[in-house]
Design an enzyme around this catalytic site. Structure first.
Site, short mmCIF file in Angstrom:
data_model
loop_
_atom_site.label_atom_id
_atom_site.label_comp_id
_atom_site.label_asym_id
_atom_site.label_seq_id
_atom_site.Cartn_x
_atom_site.Cartn_y
_atom_site.Cartn_z
N SER A 266 0.84 -1.20 0.00
CA SER A 266 0.00 0.00 0.00
C SER A 266 0.87 1.24 0.00
O SER A 266 1.98 1.25 0.56
CB SER A 266 -0.85 -0.02 1.27
OG SER A 266 -1.46 1.22 1.49
N TYR B 214 -2.07 -0.99 10.86
CA TYR B 214 -2.31 -1.55 9.52
C TYR B 214 -1.12 -1.23 8.60
O TYR B 214 -0.58 -2.12 7.93
CB TYR B 214 -3.60 -0.98 8.91
CG TYR B 214 -3.71 -1.26 7.43
CD1 TYR B 214 -4.03 -2.54 6.98
CD2 TYR B 214 -3.44 -0.27 6.48
CE1 TYR B 214 -4.08 -2.82 5.61
CE2 TYR B 214 -3.50 -0.54 5.13
CZ TYR B 214 -3.81 -1.81 4.69
OH TYR B 214 -3.85 -2.09 3.35
N LYS C 22 1.94 -3.71 6.65
CA LYS C 22 2.35 -3.72 5.24
C LYS C 22 3.86 -3.53 5.14
O LYS C 22 4.54 -4.19 4.35
CB LYS C 22 1.62 -2.62 4.45
CG LYS C 22 0.13 -2.89 4.29
CD LYS C 22 -0.13 -4.13 3.44
CE LYS C 22 -1.59 -4.49 3.37
NZ LYS C 22 -1.85 -5.82 2.80
P1 NAD Z 1 -11.07 -7.03 1.00
O1 NAD Z 1 -11.32 -7.04 2.46
O2 NAD Z 1 -12.22 -6.77 0.09
O3 NAD Z 1 -10.41 -8.41 0.54
C1 NAD Z 1 -9.56 -9.13 1.38
C2 NAD Z 1 -10.04 -10.58 1.37
O4 NAD Z 1 -9.18 -11.34 2.22
C3 NAD Z 1 -11.47 -10.74 1.93
O5 NAD Z 1 -12.23 -11.48 1.00
C4 NAD Z 1 -11.28 -11.50 3.23
O6 NAD Z 1 -12.35 -12.37 3.50
C5 NAD Z 1 -9.98 -12.23 2.98
N1 NAD Z 1 -9.21 -12.58 4.17
C6 NAD Z 1 -8.84 -11.79 5.22
N2 NAD Z 1 -8.10 -12.49 6.10
C7 NAD Z 1 -8.00 -13.76 5.60
C8 NAD Z 1 -7.37 -14.94 6.05
N3 NAD Z 1 -6.70 -14.99 7.20
N4 NAD Z 1 -7.46 -16.04 5.27
C9 NAD Z 1 -8.15 -16.02 4.12
N5 NAD Z 1 -8.77 -14.93 3.65
C10 NAD Z 1 -8.70 -13.80 4.38
O7 NAD Z 1 -9.89 -6.00 0.74
P2 NAD Z 1 -9.34 -5.40 -0.64
O8 NAD Z 1 -9.70 -3.97 -0.68
O9 NAD Z 1 -9.69 -6.30 -1.77
O10 NAD Z 1 -7.79 -5.46 -0.34
C11 NAD Z 1 -6.99 -6.55 -0.76
C12 NAD Z 1 -5.57 -6.35 -0.26
O11 NAD Z 1 -5.07 -5.12 -0.77
C13 NAD Z 1 -5.44 -6.25 1.25
O12 NAD Z 1 -4.24 -6.90 1.64
C14 NAD Z 1 -5.35 -4.77 1.51
O13 NAD Z 1 -4.67 -4.48 2.69
C15 NAD Z 1 -4.59 -4.32 0.29
N6 NAD Z 1 -4.81 -2.91 -0.05
C16 NAD Z 1 -6.09 -2.45 -0.19
C17 NAD Z 1 -6.30 -1.12 -0.49
C18 NAD Z 1 -7.71 -0.57 -0.61
O14 NAD Z 1 -7.87 0.65 -0.50
N7 NAD Z 1 -8.72 -1.37 -0.83
C19 NAD Z 1 -5.22 -0.25 -0.64
C20 NAD Z 1 -3.93 -0.76 -0.50
C21 NAD Z 1 -3.74 -2.10 -0.21
C1 WQD Z 2 -9.61 9.59 0.93
C2 WQD Z 2 -9.79 11.09 1.20
C3 WQD Z 2 -10.04 11.61 3.54
C4 WQD Z 2 -13.86 9.48 4.01
C5 WQD Z 2 -6.96 4.58 3.00
C6 WQD Z 2 -5.88 3.90 3.77
C7 WQD Z 2 -4.78 3.47 2.85
C8 WQD Z 2 -5.33 2.64 1.70
C9 WQD Z 2 -6.48 3.30 1.02
C10 WQD Z 2 -5.16 0.36 2.27
C11 WQD Z 2 -9.00 11.59 2.42
C12 WQD Z 2 -11.32 11.93 2.77
C13 WQD Z 2 -12.70 10.03 3.51
C14 WQD Z 2 -14.92 10.36 4.41
C15 WQD Z 2 -13.57 12.22 3.72
N1 WQD Z 2 -5.83 1.38 2.14
N2 WQD Z 2 -12.55 11.37 3.36
N3 WQD Z 2 -14.73 11.69 4.24
O1 WQD Z 2 -7.24 7.58 3.83
O2 WQD Z 2 -6.33 7.98 1.48
O3 WQD Z 2 -6.41 5.73 2.36
O4 WQD Z 2 -7.45 3.69 1.99
O5 WQD Z 2 -3.99 0.19 2.17
O6 WQD Z 2 -3.88 2.75 3.62
O7 WQD Z 2 -5.37 4.79 4.74
O8 WQD Z 2 -8.51 6.78 1.77
O9 WQD Z 2 -10.87 6.80 1.07
O10 WQD Z 2 -10.33 6.86 3.53
O11 WQD Z 2 -9.85 8.87 2.13
O12 WQD Z 2 -13.46 13.44 3.61
O13 WQD Z 2 -15.98 9.93 4.88
O14 WQD Z 2 -11.18 11.32 1.51
O15 WQD Z 2 -9.79 12.57 4.52
O16 WQD Z 2 -8.58 12.89 2.11
P1 WQD Z 2 -7.09 7.14 2.43
P2 WQD Z 2 -9.97 7.26 2.15
#
Ligand code: NAD
Ligand code: WQD
Length: 331
Positions: free
Chosen positions: A125, A149, A153
């Protein structure tokens, strides 16, 4: 080529599975359904012409249930999405996050080593850059993050880098996602948060649907174009394609790529685009900043462009249109 996708019924995982299967990869999903539903499998089938798909409901942090899957299936590559991702919850329950996010990574790495899986792609991330100044480049030193979190990562990246040294023939790829939003254009799969959404886009679509009264905008006194936070939003389908580019194009023992658009968009710009494209007004109120938030986060995307021949194709307009279509289809 057979790819094990951990977390494959989740938001990013499901979109990646669709892209993989439509390109002819064999897919084995392992997910414990902690944050996703079984019905996603039917949707994936609809989007892939009913191709065969293996699914194991299993916890990736439990070696005893994961090893038999590696014995049964001859896995060529792992894409590891499984993990918890709620930043706020990770502050309240740090051990829950360290336990799941680190153990899933270690168990899958052990299996990769033992069963000679040559390719390992990890969902990292942009949060690993901490307070680094944008545009964020892969070569930057990683600063401390504001929450457990983010630390999971960073630690997972470190574990995988150390692991790679002992497995010089393996290709380990750390993909640092920026802000994935949007949904498949069919409207069949997308992001379905449980409870109150933590992230901006699902909150906006729930306001549009009338589930929530208004959006709370977290601060309008940042040093940005209009005072609201600026982020690098990436369409989830572009992100999914980035995994396939990495699967094909990663050449080194350790490969690190930002997956973003390279462009920053403010909260108000995103709302305005949503309103214009979908013809729906989003009522909002400016409230205090959210603790831990940064003013501006966006990627330098040159490395992925040059080495993986990958870049985003879909626009903010596509993202808000597709996010709304998915939300609107939900019962
Ligand atoms: P998500 O929660 O939709 O998907 C994650 C999946 O992993 C879920 O289906 C959950 O049931 C499964 N899971 C969790 N723990 C598990 C375990 N111990 N064994 C088996 N399955 C398990 O999340 P996402 O948004 O699809 O994110 C996927 C990955 O990308 C995550 O590692 C997340 O941290 C990373 N990521 C997400 C974002 C984002 O904004 N969505 C941003 C950066 C990184
Ligand atoms: C985006 C913008 C908020 C909600 C997070 C995690 C990051 C990654 C992606 C996993 C910001 C603003 C948000 C609301 C708002 N995930 N906001 N009102 O914080 O950039 O990233 O998700 O790895 O690790 O931190 O994403 O969508 O929460 O926020 O004003 O109700 O929207 O302040 O500027 P963020 P977000």
């Amino acid at each position: 080529m057979k790819v094990l996708v951990s977390g494959g019924t989740g938001y990013i995982g499901s979109h990646t599975v669709v892209e993989l299967m439509n390109l002819g990869y064999e897919v084995v999903i392992v997910d414990n359904l902690y944050n996703s539903q079984l019905e996603v499998l039917d949707k994936i089938k609809q989007l892939t012409n009913n191709k065969a798909l293996k699914f194991y409901e299993a916890d990736c942090s439990d070696l005893t249930v994961i090893e038999p899957i590696f014995i049964e299936e001859k896995i060529d590559a792992i894409i590891h999405f499984a993990g918890y991702k709620a930043v706020g919850e990770s502050v309240a329950k740090p051990l829950k996050y360290y336990q799941n996010n680190l153990n899933t990574t270690m168990v899958l790495a052990m299996m990769a080593e033992k069963y000679k899986v040559q390719n390992f792609i990890f969902s990292s991330s942009a949060t690993v850059y901490g307070e680094g100044v944008s545009p964020l480049v892969e070569t930057m030193d990683l600063k401390e993050t504001s929450n457990p979190y983010g630390e999971t990562k960073k630690m997972s990246e470190r574990i995988l880098r150390d692991f790679a040294k002992n497995n010089p023939d393996m290709k380990i790829t750390l993909l640092r996602y920026f802000n994935p939003i949007g949904a498949h254009k069919s409207g069949l799969i997308g992001e379905k948060p449980q409870g109150i959404p933590n992230n901006l886009m699902p909150y906006v679509t729930q306001v549009a649907k009338g589930i929530r009264e208004k959006l709370f905008v977290f601060g309008n006194d940042y040093d940005t174009v209009d005072g609201t936070g600026v982020r690098d939003y990436i369409h989830v389908v572009d992100l999914a394609k980035g995994h396939i580019a990495a699967l094909k194009g990663s050449k080194d023992n350790v490969n690190i790529y930002n997956l973003g658009s390279g462009v920053g968009t403010s909260v108000l710009e995103l709302i305005q685009t949503f309103e214009k494209v979908n013809h729906i007004k989003i009522p909002y109120e400016i409230v205090d900043r959210r603790p831990g938030d940064l003013a501006t986060v966006y990627a330098d995307v040159n490395k992925a462009k040059k080495e993986l021949n990958w870049q985003t194709e879909l626009t903010i307009e596509d993202m808000v249109k597709d996010a709304w279509r998915f939300e609107n289809n939900l019962k």
